[in-house]
Structures are given as C-alpha cells and as structure tokens.
Write an enzyme that holds these catalytic residues in place. Structure first.
Site, PDB file in Angstrom:
ATOM      1  N   ASP A  15      36.623  54.583  70.656  1.00  0.00           N
ATOM      2  CA  ASP A  15      36.231  53.969  71.509  1.00  0.00           C
ATOM      3  C   ASP A  15      37.138  52.447  71.015  1.00  0.00           C
ATOM      4  O   ASP A  15      36.237  51.500  71.807  1.00  0.00           O
ATOM      5  CB  ASP A  15      34.622  53.566  71.567  1.00  0.00           C
ATOM      6  CG  ASP A  15      33.742  54.937  71.806  1.00  0.00           C
ATOM      7  OD1 ASP A  15      33.579  54.181  72.715  1.00  0.00           O
ATOM      8  OD2 ASP A  15      33.960  55.405  71.567  1.00  0.00           O
TER       9      ASP A  15
ATOM     10  N   ARG B  52      29.063  56.631  80.000  1.00  0.00           N
ATOM     11  CA  ARG B  52      29.501  56.099  78.620  1.00  0.00           C
ATOM     12  C   ARG B  52      30.974  56.959  78.658  1.00  0.00           C
ATOM     13  O   ARG B  52      31.834  57.495  79.522  1.00  0.00           O
ATOM     14  CB  ARG B  52      27.907  56.893  78.066  1.00  0.00           C
ATOM     15  CG  ARG B  52      27.966  58.453  78.865  1.00  0.00           C
ATOM     16  CD  ARG B  52      27.827  59.714  77.523  1.00  0.00           C
ATOM     17  NE  ARG B  52      28.875  60.078  76.910  1.00  0.00           N
ATOM     18  CZ  ARG B  52      30.444  60.379  76.876  1.00  0.00           C
ATOM     19  NH1 ARG B  52      30.294  61.178  78.226  1.00  0.00           N
ATOM     20  NH2 ARG B  52      31.246  60.714  76.087  1.00  0.00           N
TER      21      ARG B  52
ATOM     22  N   ASN C 222      34.922  55.725  66.251  1.00  0.00           N
ATOM     23  CA  ASN C 222      34.140  56.359  67.109  1.00  0.00           C
ATOM     24  C   ASN C 222      32.792  57.342  67.015  1.00  0.00           C
ATOM     25  O   ASN C 222      32.488  56.967  66.468  1.00  0.00           O
ATOM     26  CB  ASN C 222      35.428  58.248  67.207  1.00  0.00           C
ATOM     27  CG  ASN C 222      34.942  59.559  68.301  1.00  0.00           C
ATOM     28  OD1 ASN C 222      34.769  58.602  69.573  1.00  0.00           O
ATOM     29  ND2 ASN C 222      35.241  60.539  68.118  1.00  0.00           N
ATOM     30  N   LYS C 223      32.153  58.251  67.377  1.00  0.00           N
ATOM     31  CA  LYS C 223      30.902  58.797  67.679  1.00  0.00           C
ATOM     32  C   LYS C 223      30.711  58.709  66.419  1.00  0.00           C
ATOM     33  O   LYS C 223      31.307  59.411  65.398  1.00  0.00           O
ATOM     34  CB  LYS C 223      31.013  59.899  68.608  1.00  0.00           C
ATOM     35  CG  LYS C 223      29.388  60.263  69.036  1.00  0.00           C
ATOM     36  CD  LYS C 223      28.402  58.619  69.546  1.00  0.00           C
ATOM     37  CE  LYS C 223      28.818  58.532  70.436  1.00  0.00           C
ATOM     38  NZ  LYS C 223      27.681  56.923  71.333  1.00  0.00           N
TER      39      LYS C 223
ATOM     40  N   GLN D 151      26.203  64.484  72.364  1.00  0.00           N
ATOM     41  CA  GLN D 151      26.843  64.611  74.156  1.00  0.00           C
ATOM     42  C   GLN D 151      28.043  65.728  74.018  1.00  0.00           C
ATOM     43  O   GLN D 151      28.425  66.694  74.714  1.00  0.00           O
ATOM     44  CB  GLN D 151      27.795  63.172  74.060  1.00  0.00           C
ATOM     45  CG  GLN D 151      27.151  62.287  74.496  1.00  0.00           C
ATOM     46  CD  GLN D 151      26.693  61.307  72.407  1.00  0.00           C
ATOM     47  OE1 GLN D 151      26.840  62.036  71.541  1.00  0.00           O
ATOM     48  NE2 GLN D 151      26.352  59.969  72.621  1.00  0.00           N
TER      49      GLN D 151
END
Length: 366
Positions: free
Chosen positions: A255, A55, A265-266, A214
């Site tokens: 991303d 990932r 993004n996350k 994460q």
C-alpha cells in the site's frame, strides 16, 4: 471460465453507463455472494473505502478518481472559485477515509491538478475533463498491472523446472479485485495463463490473512475460479510450508513504499518476509510507482491504520470468541524492512537495494 471471462466477471470499479453512480463489487460479501452496488453520494463512497467494500491500493485510487469526478459533476457552483472550494472540500473528505494507502491521496491530487490546469474553461468542460482523467487513471492501472505481471512472469520462467509445478506464496489480496485488472502480486500468474501456461503449472498457496481474511475470501476465490491450482492455509502455517520445500517464490502487494524501500502491506506480511529470509526463498514486492512515496524517507514515517476490535473478536463468528472488554490490538498493516525484500517490481522494472538510488535511476517520481 477462462481468465478473460473471469476478468469480465469481476470488474472491480467502473462508472455506470449514464455516469450517475460509481459501480463496484461489494468485496465484503465475497466469496459467497457476487453483488454489485451503486455509490452516488460522498458518504457512500467514503463508507465503501473505509469499510473495505472497495479495497486494494490501486482499486482505491481508481474509486477515488471516479468518485470525485462523480461528486464534482453534481456541484452546482457557477464560477470557478466556488466550484474549486467545494471540490477541495470533497477531496479532503474522501482522503480521510483511510490513512495508509498512498494511492488514495495520489489519485485525488492528480484529479485536483486537472481542476487547476483547466482554470479558465467552463465548469461543464472541467467536469468532462475530470471524468476523462478518471478513465485515464483506470486504463493506466490496467497497463501498469500488466507490465508488473510481465516482469514477474520472467521471474517465474527462470525459477520453473521442466515438468514440475512452481510453488508460489502470496499474502492478503493483491489481485484483480485490488486493481482495475490483473492485480499486482497475482499479475505474474495471470500473465502466465495468457502466455499458455496451464493452471497446474503453478501451485499458489494463499495465506488466509487474519483478521479480515482477504486471502481466504478474495485471493483463493480469484485464483481458483481462474483455473490455477490453489491451496489456502492459515497464516501460522507459512513456516511449515516454506520448510517443506513447496514454496519457490513469494509475491506480495503493498500500500505504500518508502524511499528506502520499506514497504507497508497488510498485517502479517513482514512475518512472511522474515520466514522467507530464514528459508532462503526470494520475496518480491509488487508495487505500481504510484505507491512509491519518495516524500517518506523510511517505513517509520508511514502511518498505520488501527481498526475496530470486533474484526478480531466477533466479525466472522456466530458467537463472540474473546472475553467482553479484553483489549484488542488490530493494526491493518505492518512494514517490511527493505533488507528483507529481494526486489521491488514496478511497471518500470525490477529494482534492488539500495532502493532510493534504484528509484532515481528508474525515474520514479511523485
């Protein structure tokens, strides 16, 4: 271990020596278990990307490049048209694994361009060229991350006061585990170590990053083991940390970046950006140009991956932590508005709003 030893210890993605399998760290097992696994089939590679065994946008791109080179090496077609048709089928299958990380599509498209440009050569020559291109993508990713780190380090130098540690916050994992080396958001810290800073010259605060953790499992694992002073906090503790004055700068990865500078993004990143704006803390997005999607005008057009409910309700618990049957909202990403971003760091430089013009001036292309 020093930072170079650490990098060698956690190489994220590589081909095995005889080019028969893609060799990755299974990131779902970190931090308690460091296990490498071999991926040899298209189903195994697709599953590894979908299930987050590999990932991070750049690492996904590298894995996709090596993966399609590996799978193409097993195609038994004798003529170019048959080979190309099967290659395209594999490409489309791998592209379906995750919708948001643009590096996945960028890497697969780049590999297909090799196929197109090599028309007229033997199938054997094309297969070798595909492996060579995947090697180039990985090597370029290392250099890109290093350059982002150099630019980010200059920001740290300008902010750091003599005799004091500099407080840095990050969200999710945009570290070496998300790339071929250095990471994006962590690259400034790793470059600082290479340039002689001590681990206690910096204090990095890692958001745990619910629901997949994460930040807890990956970023704190990376930074702690490379000798950097590291503190882990729950996502909802970011505000009190910023208010305390302990945070001097925020680096995050992404991303996908839209043409206007909106950055996906996350999940949780946009909340960090809003808090940073309120407390007057500079907020930087670290993004290889491969994640800049000029074909997407704004963040409103970025597809947001929705993930399974059990990641929220039971994945990390001994027993289920929510009522059976309750609805779960579980987007993998959110989009940070460009006007909340202090600057976007690409390998070509630090750019500021208006981002569409800045990308053009920096010769950012897709």
């Amino acid at each position: 271990m020093d930072v170079e030893q650490f990098f060698e210890h956690v190489i994220t993605v590589r081909m095995n020596d005889d080019l028969t399998a893609l060799d990755i760290i299974d990131q779902t097992l970190l931090p308690t278990t460091i296990k490498r696994i071999d991926l040899g089939t298209k189903e195994e590679i697709w599953d590894a990307i979908k299930k987050l065994r590999v990932r991070g946008a750049p690492a996904i791109g590298v894995a996709a490049a090596y993966g399609i080179a590996l799978l193409a090496s097993k195609i038994e077609a004798k003529d170019y048209d048959s080979f190309s048709a099967e290659f395209t089928s594999i490409k489309d299958y791998l592209a379906s694994s995750r919708p948001t990380a643009v590096n996945l599509f960028w890497a697969l498209d780049r590999m297909q361009r090799v196929l197109v440009n090599k028309k007229g050569e033997t199938i054997s020559q094309i297969k070798k060229a595909l492996f060579h291109e995947a090697d180039r993508i990985r090597a370029e990713d290392v250099e890109i991350s290093r350059r982002i780190g150099e630019i980010g380090f200059s920001i740290l130098e300008n902010l750091k006061k003599e005799g004091t540690e500099i407080g840095i916050m990050t969200h999710c994992n945009a570290g070496t585990l998300a790339t071929a080396k250095y990471g994006t958001a962590t690259a400034p810290m790793y470059v600082a170590l290479e340039k002689g800073w001590r681990g206690d010259d910096m204090h990095v605060y890692c958001d745990e990053t619910r629901p997949l953790l994460q930040g807890a499992r990956l970023t704190s694992f990376e930074l702690f083991n490379s000798g950097i002073t590291t503190t882990l906090q729950c996502d909802n503790m970011a505000s009190i940390l910023m208010k305390s004055g302990k945070i001097d700068v925020i680096f995050v990865g992404c991303d996908r970046v839209a043409r206007n500078g909106d950055a996906a993004n996350k999940i949780g990143t946009s909340g960090v950006a809003i808090l940073a704006r309120y407390y007057g803390i500079p907020f930087y997005v670290c993004a290889p140009t491969s994640t800049v999607d000029l074909a997407t005008p704004t963040g409103d057009q970025i597809p947001i991956e929705m993930r399974e409910p059990d990641e929220v309700t039971e994945m990390w618990y001994r027993e289920r932590m929510a009522p059976e049957g309750v609805d779960v909202f579980n987007p993998a990403f959110d989009v940070t508005d460009h006007d909340l971003i202090t600057g976007i760091i690409t390998e070509k430089g630090l750019v500021h709003a208006p981002y569409d013009k800045a990308f053009e001036q920096n010769n950012v292309k897709n």
